[in-house]
Write a protein that holds these residues in place. Structure first.
Motif, mmCIF file in Angstrom:
data_model
loop_
_atom_site.group_PDB
_atom_site.id
_atom_site.type_symbol
_atom_site.label_atom_id
_atom_site.label_comp_id
_atom_site.label_asym_id
_atom_site.label_seq_id
_atom_site.Cartn_x
_atom_site.Cartn_y
_atom_site.Cartn_z
ATOM 1 N N MET A 191 21.197 -23.902 1.363
ATOM 2 C CA MET A 191 21.838 -24.363 2.595
ATOM 3 C C MET A 191 20.783 -24.999 3.513
ATOM 4 O O MET A 191 19.722 -24.424 3.754
ATOM 5 C CB MET A 191 22.498 -23.179 3.313
ATOM 6 N N PHE A 192 21.099 -26.185 4.002
ATOM 7 C CA PHE A 192 20.183 -26.850 4.914
ATOM 8 C C PHE A 192 20.160 -26.122 6.264
ATOM 9 O O PHE A 192 21.129 -25.480 6.669
ATOM 10 C CB PHE A 192 20.590 -28.304 5.122
ATOM 11 N N ALA A 193 19.030 -26.280 6.979
ATOM 12 C CA ALA A 193 18.864 -25.583 8.250
ATOM 13 C C ALA A 193 19.946 -25.977 9.245
ATOM 14 O O ALA A 193 20.491 -25.129 9.966
ATOM 15 C CB ALA A 193 17.480 -25.870 8.818
ATOM 16 N N GLU A 194 20.290 -27.265 9.298
ATOM 17 C CA GLU A 194 21.299 -27.724 10.251
ATOM 18 C C GLU A 194 22.656 -27.097 9.955
ATOM 19 O O GLU A 194 23.374 -26.674 10.876
ATOM 20 C CB GLU A 194 21.400 -29.251 10.206
ATOM 21 N N GLU A 195 23.000 -27.017 8.670
ATOM 22 C CA GLU A 195 24.266 -26.400 8.276
ATOM 23 C C GLU A 195 24.266 -24.910 8.636
ATOM 24 O O GLU A 195 25.267 -24.384 9.135
ATOM 25 C CB GLU A 195 24.476 -26.584 6.768
ATOM 26 N N ARG A 196 23.147 -24.245 8.387
ATOM 27 C CA ARG A 196 23.041 -22.815 8.710
ATOM 28 C C ARG A 196 23.182 -22.590 10.215
ATOM 29 O O ARG A 196 23.866 -21.670 10.660
ATOM 30 C CB ARG A 196 21.712 -22.267 8.204
ATOM 31 N N GLN A 197 22.564 -23.439 10.988
ATOM 32 C CA GLN A 197 22.640 -23.285 12.441
ATOM 33 C C GLN A 197 24.064 -23.496 12.953
ATOM 34 O O GLN A 197 24.513 -22.820 13.882
ATOM 35 C CB GLN A 197 21.664 -24.234 13.121
ATOM 36 N N ASP A 198 24.781 -24.441 12.338
ATOM 37 C CA ASP A 198 26.180 -24.638 12.713
ATOM 38 C C ASP A 198 26.990 -23.370 12.456
ATOM 39 O O ASP A 198 27.832 -22.971 13.279
ATOM 40 C CB ASP A 198 26.786 -25.802 11.930
ATOM 41 N N GLU A 218 21.491 -8.887 11.582
ATOM 42 C CA GLU A 218 22.747 -9.295 10.939
ATOM 43 C C GLU A 218 22.627 -10.690 10.351
ATOM 44 O O GLU A 218 23.061 -10.940 9.205
ATOM 45 C CB GLU A 218 23.887 -9.266 11.955
ATOM 46 N N LEU A 219 22.043 -11.591 11.095
ATOM 47 C CA LEU A 219 21.921 -12.972 10.622
ATOM 48 C C LEU A 219 20.947 -13.074 9.462
ATOM 49 O O LEU A 219 21.186 -13.832 8.504
ATOM 50 C CB LEU A 219 21.480 -13.878 11.776
ATOM 51 N N ALA A 220 19.856 -12.333 9.526
ATOM 52 C CA ALA A 220 18.877 -12.366 8.432
ATOM 53 C C ALA A 220 19.504 -11.885 7.129
ATOM 54 O O ALA A 220 19.287 -12.483 6.061
ATOM 55 C CB ALA A 220 17.670 -11.506 8.797
ATOM 56 N N GLU A 221 20.309 -10.820 7.223
ATOM 57 C CA GLU A 221 20.958 -10.285 6.029
ATOM 58 C C GLU A 221 22.043 -11.229 5.525
ATOM 59 O O GLU A 221 22.167 -11.460 4.314
ATOM 60 C CB GLU A 221 21.553 -8.913 6.339
ATOM 61 N N LEU A 222 22.826 -11.780 6.446
ATOM 62 C CA LEU A 222 23.934 -12.644 6.050
ATOM 63 C C LEU A 222 23.447 -13.910 5.355
ATOM 64 O O LEU A 222 24.019 -14.326 4.329
ATOM 65 C CB LEU A 222 24.757 -13.016 7.292
ATOM 66 N N PHE A 223 22.401 -14.531 5.886
ATOM 67 C CA PHE A 223 21.923 -15.803 5.344
ATOM 68 C C PHE A 223 20.713 -15.640 4.418
ATOM 69 O O PHE A 223 20.197 -16.624 3.903
ATOM 70 C CB PHE A 223 21.571 -16.752 6.495
ATOM 71 N N ARG A 224 20.292 -14.392 4.248
ATOM 72 C CA ARG A 224 19.162 -14.083 3.352
ATOM 73 C C ARG A 224 17.914 -14.887 3.728
ATOM 74 O O ARG A 224 17.309 -15.577 2.905
ATOM 75 C CB ARG A 224 19.550 -14.330 1.891
ATOM 76 N N ILE A 225 17.587 -14.786 5.009
ATOM 77 C CA ILE A 225 16.404 -15.462 5.538
ATOM 78 C C ILE A 225 15.602 -14.439 6.335
ATOM 79 O O ILE A 225 16.077 -13.341 6.623
ATOM 80 C CB ILE A 225 16.773 -16.667 6.437
ATOM 81 N N THR A 226 14.390 -14.796 6.693
ATOM 82 C CA THR A 226 13.541 -13.877 7.437
ATOM 83 C C THR A 226 13.953 -13.832 8.912
ATOM 84 O O THR A 226 14.605 -14.759 9.416
ATOM 85 C CB THR A 226 12.070 -14.298 7.355
ATOM 86 N N ALA A 227 13.535 -12.776 9.584
ATOM 87 C CA ALA A 227 13.800 -12.654 11.007
ATOM 88 C C ALA A 227 13.157 -13.794 11.786
ATOM 89 O O ALA A 227 13.719 -14.287 12.774
ATOM 90 C CB ALA A 227 13.299 -11.302 11.518
ATOM 91 N N GLU A 228 11.982 -14.224 11.327
ATOM 92 C CA GLU A 228 11.298 -15.328 11.997
ATOM 93 C C GLU A 228 12.119 -16.615 11.916
ATOM 94 O O GLU A 228 12.208 -17.383 12.879
ATOM 95 C CB GLU A 228 9.915 -15.549 11.388
ATOM 96 N N THR A 229 12.723 -16.850 10.767
ATOM 97 C CA THR A 229 13.567 -18.041 10.606
ATOM 98 C C THR A 229 14.791 -17.952 11.507
ATOM 99 O O THR A 229 15.205 -18.945 12.128
ATOM 100 C CB THR A 229 13.988 -18.208 9.145
ATOM 101 N N VAL A 230 15.378 -16.753 11.590
ATOM 102 C CA VAL A 230 16.531 -16.558 12.473
ATOM 103 C C VAL A 230 16.150 -16.895 13.916
ATOM 104 O O VAL A 230 16.875 -17.601 14.617
ATOM 105 C CB VAL A 230 17.055 -15.116 12.386
#
Length: 262
Positions: free
Chosen positions: A1-8, A24-36
């Protein structure tokens, strides 16, 4: 998933839930807390949400966020209608009585129920005091009611009368029961509203009445807005449409506040 799509998707989620956490967002999108956090920072910069400690909230949950009266009329209408009906049942049925209606959409629905008021016996009288122009305009059509409107400055966003003149008049009144609205009802913070001028009037209303009944639909429960106008111990009854969270139930009980679920 692209960053722009994830942010939407994050922005849509915050709008739907009102509040999300970084975890919650880190778990849902499987990304790091820093990325969130970077995503949330970007979304805040484009005014799509507001970052708070541990996550983000929707813009309409900010402490000074306040929709107009017209915007609020259609929100939670069924719930507010039930609350208004429960409030109407508390209006004194004595030979003479006085009630004070605060400005707001739920109190306006209560006023609608009073448009058909008539004395049960000859000589019965009901005085309605209000700081709301729409409520006064509606009730003046019923000649059976006695109506008093507080004087002062009109706040355009809510059509509420505010200011020192109204507050001073309230100091000289002692109505039987006051029905007051709130933008937030919180276990620790109490009852609050975004605007300091309206908070001052609400505070005066609470202090004036023999009995204070707060009307708040469940979307207001657990919320804190900018200005507190009453602690829970300063109200007698809370009428809402759904069972509050356990911490608020416990706080209401500790403050000896009657809880009515309409």
């Amino acid at each position: 998933m692209f960053a722009e799509e994830r942010q939407d998707k994050i922005a849509e989620l915050v709008a739907a839930r009102s509040r999300v956490t970084v975890g919650e967002l880190a778990e849902l999108f499987r990304i790091t807390a820093e990325t969130v956090r970077r995503d949330l920072a970007g979304l805040e910069n484009t005014r799509r949400l507001r970052r708070v400690h541990g996550g983000a909230v929707a813009l309409d949950r900010l402490s000074m966020s306040e929709p107009s009266l017209d915007e609020r009329r259609s929100q939670h209408l069924a719930e507010k209608t039930r609350i208004a009906a429960a409030a109407a049942a508390l209006i004194p049925s004595t030979r003479t009585g006085s009630v004070l209606l605060d400005s707001g959409t739920t109190t306006a629905l209560l006023a609608e129920l009073l448009t058909d008021w008539a004395p049960a016996s000859p000589g019965d009288a009901l005085l309605v005091i209000t700081n709301a122009l729409p409520i006064a305009h509606r009730l003046c059509a019923n000649p059976e009611l006695q109506l008093e409107i507080l004087g002062g400055r009109v706040r355009g966003l809510t059509s509420a009368i505010v200011g020192a003149t109204a507050s001073e008049r309230l100091e000289a009144l002692r109505p039987d029961i006051a029905f007051v609205g709130a933008n937030g009802v919180h276990a620790q913070f109490g009852l609050s509203t975004p605007d300091s001028a309206e908070a001052a009037i609400k505070m005066a209303i609470v202090r004036s009445a023999r009995r204070v009944v707060a009307l708040a639909d469940s979307s207001k429960l657990g919320e804190e807005t900018l200005v507190r106008f009453a602690a829970l111990r300063e109200i007698d009854t809370l009428i809402t449409d759904a069972r509050p969270a356990e911490d608020l139930i416990a706080a209401l009980a500790a403050a000896d506040v009657e809880l009515v679920i309409a």
